[in-house]
Motif scaffolding. Structure first.
Motif, mmCIF file in Angstrom:
data_model
loop_
_atom_site.group_PDB
_atom_site.id
_atom_site.type_symbol
_atom_site.label_atom_id
_atom_site.label_comp_id
_atom_site.label_asym_id
_atom_site.label_seq_id
_atom_site.Cartn_x
_atom_site.Cartn_y
_atom_site.Cartn_z
ATOM 1 N N PHE A 138 0.700 -1.260 -0.114
ATOM 2 C CA PHE A 138 0.044 0.059 0.024
ATOM 3 C C PHE A 138 0.808 1.225 0.258
ATOM 4 O O PHE A 138 0.543 2.441 -0.303
ATOM 5 N N TYR A 139 1.987 1.147 0.330
ATOM 6 C CA TYR A 139 2.897 2.115 0.401
ATOM 7 C C TYR A 139 4.005 2.292 -0.866
ATOM 8 O O TYR A 139 4.851 3.286 -0.842
ATOM 9 N N THR A 140 3.815 1.503 -1.806
ATOM 10 C CA THR A 140 4.509 1.515 -3.072
ATOM 11 C C THR A 140 4.134 2.892 -3.981
ATOM 12 O O THR A 140 2.982 2.990 -3.907
ATOM 13 N N THR A 141 5.070 3.734 -4.304
ATOM 14 C CA THR A 141 4.659 4.908 -4.841
ATOM 15 C C THR A 141 4.896 4.656 -6.425
ATOM 16 O O THR A 141 5.220 3.762 -6.993
ATOM 17 N N GLU A 142 4.121 5.310 -7.140
ATOM 18 C CA GLU A 142 3.823 5.552 -8.805
ATOM 19 C C GLU A 142 5.123 5.753 -9.166
ATOM 20 O O GLU A 142 5.380 4.838 -10.332
ATOM 21 N N GLU A 143 5.916 6.544 -8.527
ATOM 22 C CA GLU A 143 7.511 6.649 -9.141
ATOM 23 C C GLU A 143 8.173 5.335 -8.992
ATOM 24 O O GLU A 143 9.020 4.847 -9.737
ATOM 25 N N GLN A 144 8.087 4.576 -8.166
ATOM 26 C CA GLN A 144 8.755 3.350 -7.905
ATOM 27 C C GLN A 144 8.375 2.373 -8.741
ATOM 28 O O GLN A 144 9.197 1.603 -9.196
ATOM 29 N N VAL A 145 7.003 2.228 -9.094
ATOM 30 C CA VAL A 145 6.433 1.217 -10.156
ATOM 31 C C VAL A 145 7.242 1.748 -11.530
ATOM 32 O O VAL A 145 7.535 0.886 -12.410
ATOM 33 N N TYR A 146 7.009 2.945 -11.815
ATOM 34 C CA TYR A 146 7.567 3.611 -13.118
ATOM 35 C C TYR A 146 9.050 3.175 -13.287
ATOM 36 O O TYR A 146 9.279 2.653 -14.376
ATOM 37 N N GLU A 147 9.941 3.237 -12.247
ATOM 38 C CA GLU A 147 11.111 3.398 -12.426
ATOM 39 C C GLU A 147 11.539 1.929 -12.897
ATOM 40 O O GLU A 147 12.377 1.642 -13.715
ATOM 41 N N LEU A 148 10.763 0.974 -11.923
ATOM 42 C CA LEU A 148 11.076 -0.641 -12.145
ATOM 43 C C LEU A 148 10.584 -0.999 -13.812
ATOM 44 O O LEU A 148 11.247 -1.770 -14.386
ATOM 45 N N PHE A 149 9.350 -0.684 -13.727
ATOM 46 C CA PHE A 149 8.530 -1.212 -15.009
ATOM 47 C C PHE A 149 9.335 -0.432 -16.344
ATOM 48 O O PHE A 149 9.159 -1.169 -17.568
ATOM 49 N N SER A 150 9.838 0.482 -16.384
ATOM 50 C CA SER A 150 10.423 1.241 -17.558
ATOM 51 C C SER A 150 11.615 0.708 -17.926
ATOM 52 O O SER A 150 12.183 1.066 -18.924
ATOM 53 N N LYS A 151 12.263 -0.281 -17.317
ATOM 54 C CA LYS A 151 13.279 -1.073 -17.535
ATOM 55 C C LYS A 151 12.983 -1.876 -18.826
ATOM 56 O O LYS A 151 14.062 -2.327 -19.565
ATOM 57 N N CYS A 152 11.668 -2.271 -19.099
ATOM 58 C CA CYS A 152 11.508 -3.154 -19.954
ATOM 59 C C CYS A 152 10.925 -2.764 -21.146
ATOM 60 O O CYS A 152 10.602 -3.217 -22.390
ATOM 61 N N GLY A 153 10.777 -1.444 -21.222
ATOM 62 C CA GLY A 153 9.992 -0.636 -22.221
ATOM 63 C C GLY A 153 9.499 0.549 -22.070
ATOM 64 O O GLY A 153 9.286 0.842 -20.774
#
Length: 190
Positions: free
Chosen positions: A60-75
């Motif tokens: 519940f504490y994961t931020t949008e920025e954290q998700v974006y940073e991780l998932f942008s590594k694949c495309g």
């Protein structure tokens, strides 16, 4: 023994002989002259070219920025939609990540699905596409349904499940009422 019959075909019986090549050629020419039968079209698979991923089991504490940073590594990410509690509008443990290409989404599932983000193993699945309204949790209390019935303590998902907490509160109320009734009964006896 003449009256017994096998109910299962034998596996060691000889196979049909392969026709000689000339017969095959004739058969192929004959097939080409005939109208080809219409093959049934496979049903449209909504995930065949999906570019959106459903990402679950987020803290519940994961931020949008954290998700974006991780998932942008694949495309390159086209859009990121965080899942929200329907009533409180706070994150509730899932999101949608939309890529520009299907291959990027598949790569993400392959390389990022099952990894840890904020000390939680995240789950990724192809999704047919985000539509307005799907960003809200579907549980009674506004969050995820599975979080309502969780009986284990999970700090990253808000502690105990909400339905479990409600049951415990109800048991505590009943226990207090029993104690009060017993105490009143003891006072009357005196």
């Amino acid at each position: 023994m003449a009256g017994f019959r096998n109910t299962v075909e034998r596996l060691d019986k000889p196979t049909d002989p392969i026709p000689p090549p000339q017969q095959n050629r004739r058969r192929n020419r004959r097939d080409q002259d005939e109208e080809p039968e219409e093959k049934p079209q496979p049903e449209n698979d909504p995930l065949a070219n999906a570019t959106t991923l459903y990402v679950g089991n987020l803290s519940f504490y994961t931020t949008e920025e954290q998700v974006y940073e991780l998932f942008s590594k694949c495309g390159e990410i086209k859009r990121l939609v965080m899942g929200l509690d329907r009533f409180h509008k706070t994150p509730c443990g899932f999101c949608f990540v939309e890529y520009y290409t299907h291959q990027d989404a598949l790569d993400c599932m392959k390389y990022i699905g099952g990894t840890k983000l904020d000390e939680r193993v995240i789950r990724t699945d192809l999704d047919p596409g985000f539509e307005e309204g799907r960003q809200y949790g579907r549980g009674k209390s506004g969050g995820q349904v599975r979080d309502e019935y969780r009986e284990d303590y999970d700090e990253g998902r808000g502690g105990l499940g909400r339905a479990y907490q409600e049951r415990e509160r109800e048991r505590e109320r009943e226990r207090r009422e029993r104690e009060r009734d017993e105490e009143e009964g003891y006072r009357r006896e005196r």
